[in-house]
Enzyme design. Structure first.
Site, PDB file in Angstrom:
ATOM      1  N   LYS A   1      59.185 -25.886  52.113  1.00  0.00           N
ATOM      2  CA  LYS A   1      60.087 -24.860  52.645  1.00  0.00           C
ATOM      3  C   LYS A   1      59.462 -24.063  53.786  1.00  0.00           C
ATOM      4  CE  LYS A   1      62.936 -26.029  49.323  1.00  0.00           C
ATOM      5  NZ  LYS A   1      62.177 -27.110  48.711  1.00  0.00           N
TER       6      LYS A   1
ATOM      7  N   GLU B   1      62.011 -14.106  52.355  1.00  0.00           N
ATOM      8  CA  GLU B   1      62.925 -14.016  53.490  1.00  0.00           C
ATOM      9  C   GLU B   1      64.036 -13.013  53.185  1.00  0.00           C
ATOM     10  OE1 GLU B   1      64.225 -18.036  53.800  1.00  0.00           O
ATOM     11  OE2 GLU B   1      65.812 -17.827  52.310  1.00  0.00           O
TER      12      GLU B   1
ATOM     13  N   GLU C   1      70.492 -27.477  54.195  1.00  0.00           N
ATOM     14  CA  GLU C   1      71.230 -26.375  53.594  1.00  0.00           C
ATOM     15  C   GLU C   1      71.295 -25.188  54.556  1.00  0.00           C
ATOM     16  OE1 GLU C   1      69.665 -25.454  49.753  1.00  0.00           O
ATOM     17  OE2 GLU C   1      70.306 -27.380  48.910  1.00  0.00           O
TER      18      GLU C   1
ATOM     19  N   GLU D   1      66.970 -24.530  54.233  1.00  0.00           N
ATOM     20  CA  GLU D   1      65.922 -25.475  53.850  1.00  0.00           C
ATOM     21  C   GLU D   1      66.490 -26.879  53.924  1.00  0.00           C
ATOM     22  OE1 GLU D   1      65.185 -23.990  49.920  1.00  0.00           O
ATOM     23  OE2 GLU D   1      66.480 -25.491  48.993  1.00  0.00           O
TER      24      GLU D   1
ATOM     25  N   ASN E   1      66.464 -30.492  51.722  1.00  0.00           N
ATOM     26  CA  ASN E   1      66.091 -31.238  50.521  1.00  0.00           C
ATOM     27  C   ASN E   1      65.956 -32.701  50.905  1.00  0.00           C
ATOM     28  OD1 ASN E   1      66.065 -29.155  48.487  1.00  0.00           O
ATOM     29  ND2 ASN E   1      68.272 -29.019  48.795  1.00  0.00           N
TER      30      ASN E   1
ATOM     31  N   PHE F   1      74.515 -17.908  28.106  1.00  0.00           N
ATOM     32  CA  PHE F   1      74.154 -19.217  28.645  1.00  0.00           C
ATOM     33  C   PHE F   1      72.799 -19.718  28.133  1.00  0.00           C
ATOM     34  CE2 PHE F   1      77.164 -17.309  31.509  1.00  0.00           C
ATOM     35  CZ  PHE F   1      78.028 -18.346  31.790  1.00  0.00           C
TER      36      PHE F   1
END
Length: 683
Positions: free
Chosen positions: A116, A200, A275, A288, A290, A348
């Protein structure tokens, strides 16, 4: 073309790669850990090699064992899937050195774009819009706080090798920046073996939109439209769709061309995803890249008609891309729901164990088939009776639908979720149903903060109200009446004691704490029509017809002329007489009885459950990795008590009230079951 490939992965993505390899006539080799010896990907592959114990760091993350398995079986290439070693530069390089084709980008591309920090620097050099931030690895939490202050809160703290929501935190103040940096480092070290972290600026109200690219060894790179991935929970995608309901044709073209330029700058070969974070005015920033296949790649396959795994294999074998940019289609609308083993009603928490029943909806889409449009597709790595282990991520399956437009795709997804039967473990299907029905989702007015905003205090049953709750009662009465008819028809009943069917019933909707609701219903069978009846509830008439059998969990049919799919299950652990009805994310537990039995039921005393408030209980199965308190210690509400690890995530348990520790009932390293006491407080 390769004759045999090894899939260095597990679960649904391993099964997905095997399916395409078989279609291409390529033999497949599966690798598996001791926990996966009965797994579906092992059964589907032509060969399978055991590579180690259950923990991924001792099996799926050990490059040496995977290379050895490839050599042993004569595999000419390795497909890494996603996760594990898929973005590991050293692994890709090692494959090249051993003369084994890596079905993914070259090691130099992974180094430049998979990292990254490196990818952000490269994007800056290429004059790509990037988000303000600190792109070098940060050494200490104190330094992280200083940098965060300079950038300005809120900030995103992110592991350089991160992915899948691991090693990522958002901080709004100094305290959160300090704690978030430490947590990110730990998660990154444990998940990826790389603890570098950068910071960031966090863009408020952002949309997460990504561009699928694919390049070949001849230097050609094209983009295959975009995917909208803004529906996220704790930075993990929940629903993905293609195309995006938000961006314009001009923005799509600009993002696509920028993604291609970035990929060409590093001579990118294979499938990859660039992305972007997109603002409300459609201003976009590189986030970034992938350097692998994405979980959500099926939605791109649906709208383009391309098989991305096949393209990856062909490119790795040295073939030229079979299409150019002008050939890329955008046909219809596709949507994917990630079906995870987690309990949405318990914050969750991961759910694991045996899949007592696993029956996905009928698939009507097959890639490359004329039925590819307007269908349903299920990508999964599990089978009926299989097990969801604690060692890996929580994904059970991916449910994908394809319709002619977004409205049809949403409708198809809701019906497909209704037909998805999962028993033995909890799933997030009710939550997915609630999201799909939410007005803001339906209208396309959402961003990455959608779930945090609308479900800030967790997910509750009332968050998914049914459009017609009386329909659920009518369905319960319909099924009960049919079972009475069948029982009445059995031979050999004693005279005077035979089962009487009747027309009048009471539907008892069972609630917590004996807060039950009693609703009179009337059922009339439609003469001459098997499986048809008219049910009257509160003055409303429901004409129901269903060809489903009595022992089916999933039933389908028509009600007042409209088709439906619902799930009805007989009996629960606490009540063998119950009928549990599920439809559109809503679940009701009922008993359908005679009016007299309903009168007697109201007289039954309620037995309150035992008071467990003095205990800290394990909310899920998992490994107890830390007990932060000891006997005699005074603990304040909100203080850390224990840490449980399950499905690659750490879950911290906090005290809910002030108290003094009386007993520590489980020690570090213990394997916990659901509701197992860990700590007892003095009362």
């Amino acid at each position: 073309m390769f004759k045999k490939i090894l899939i260095a992965n597990r679960g649904e993505i391993a099964c997905r790669v095997i399916a395409t390899a078989k279609k291409m006539g390529i033999a497949t080799v599966a690798v598996y850990s001791e926990a996966d010896k009965e797994a579906r990907h092992v059964q589907l592959a032509d060969e399978a090699v055991l590579i180690g114990p259950a923990p991924s760091r001792e099996s799926y993350l050990v490059a040496e064992k995977i290379i050895e398995a490839a050599k042993k079986t004569g595999a000419q290439a390795i497909h890494p899937g996603y996760g594990f070693l898929s973005e590991n530069e050293a692994f890709a390089k090692r494959c090249e050195e051993e003369g084994i084709a890596f079905i993914g980008p070259k090691a130099h591309s992974i180094a430049a774009m998979g990292d990254k920090i490196a990818s952000k620097k490269l994007a800056l050099e290429a004059k790509v819009n990037t988000i303000p931030g600190w792109n070098d690895a940060i050494e200490t939490a104190e330094r992280a706080v200083e940098i965060a202050k300079d950038i300005g809160y809120p900030v995103m703290i992110k592991a350089s090798a991160g992915g899948g929501g691991k090693g990522l935190r958002v901080a709004f103040n100094d305290k959160e920046a300090f704690e978030g940096f430490t947590a990110c480092q730990n998660e990154a070290r444990n998940s990826f073996g790389d603890d570098r972290v950068f910071i960031e600026k966090y863009v408020l109200e952002p949309r997460h939109i990504e561009i699928q690219v694919i390049g070949d060894s001849q230097g050609d790179v094209i983009y295959l439209n975009e995917r909208e991935c803004s529906i996220q929970r704790r930075h993990q995608k929940v629903i993905e769709e293609a195309p995006s309901p938000f961006i314009s044709e001009a923005t799509r073209k600009a993002m696509g061309e920028q993604a291609v330029a970035l990929a060409k700058a590093v001579k990118y070969q294979s499938a990859g995803t660039v992305e972007f974070v997109v603002g409300k005015d459609q201003d976009f920033y590189f986030l970034e890249m992938n350097t692998r296949l994405q979980v959500e790649h099926p939605v791109t396959e649906c709208i383009t008609g391309l098989d991305l795994v096949e393209l990856m294999i062909r490119v790795a074998a040295g073939e030229k891309l079979p299409i150019t940019q002008k050939d890329v289609q955008r046909n219809g609308w596709a949507m994917e729901c990630r079906i995870n083993a987690e309990d949405p009603f318990r914050n969750f928490l991961p759910s694991m164990g045996r899949l007592v029943r696993f029956a996905p909806p009928e698939q009507t889409m097959f890639q490359g088939n004329t039925e590819a449009l307007y269908g349903v597709r299920v990508d999964t790595g599990v089978v009926d009776g299989g097990e969801i282990p604690m060692h890996y991520d929580s994904m059970i399956a991916k449910l994908i639908v394809h319709g002619k437009d977004r409205t049809e795709a949403i409708a198809k997804m809701r019906e497909a979720l209704n037909a998805f039967v999962i028993r033995g473990v909890s799933s997030n299907i009710p939550f997915q149903a609630a999201l799909l029905a939410h007005p803001n989702f339906v209208s396309g007015a959402f961003n990455t903060g959608f779930i945090a905003e609308h479900y800030a205090h967790g997910f509750k049953a009332e968050d998914v109200p049914h459009g017609d709750p009386d329909f659920l009662l009518a369905l319960a009465a319909f099924v009960r009446r049919k079972s009475r008819e069948r029982a009445a028809g059995l031979t050999g009943q004693l005279p005077g004691y035979g089962v009487k069917v009747g027309h009048d019933f009471t539907v008892i909707t069972l609630g917590n704490g004996a807060k039950n609701r009693y609703t009179p219903v009337h059922v009339d069978e439609v003469l001459g029509q098997i499986g048809s009846a008219v049910v009257t509830v509160a003055g409303k008439r429901y004409a129901i017809t269903s060809p489903s059998r009595l022992n089916d969990i999933c039933i389908s049919g028509e009600c007042n002329g409209s088709s439906f799919t619902a799930q009805i299950e007989r009996g629960t652990a606490r009540n063998p007489l119950a009928l549990v009805v599920q439809h559109n994310g809503t679940l009701v537990e009922t008993m359908v009885v005679s009016p007299r039995m309903a009168e007697l039921h109201q007289l039954m005393p309620f037995k309150a459950p035992a008071d467990m408030s003095k205990y800290v209980l394990s909310p899920m199965p998992g490994l107890l990795v830390e007990v932060a308190v000891q006997v005699g210690q005074k603990v304040q509400a909100g203080e850390r008590v224990a840490v449980i690890e399950a499905m690659k995530m750490e879950n911290v348990l906090f005290a809910t009230a002030d108290g003094v520790v009386a007993k520590v009932l489980a020690g570090k390293g213990a394997s916990l079951t659901v509701d197992q006491p860990i700590v007892e407080f003095e009362k």
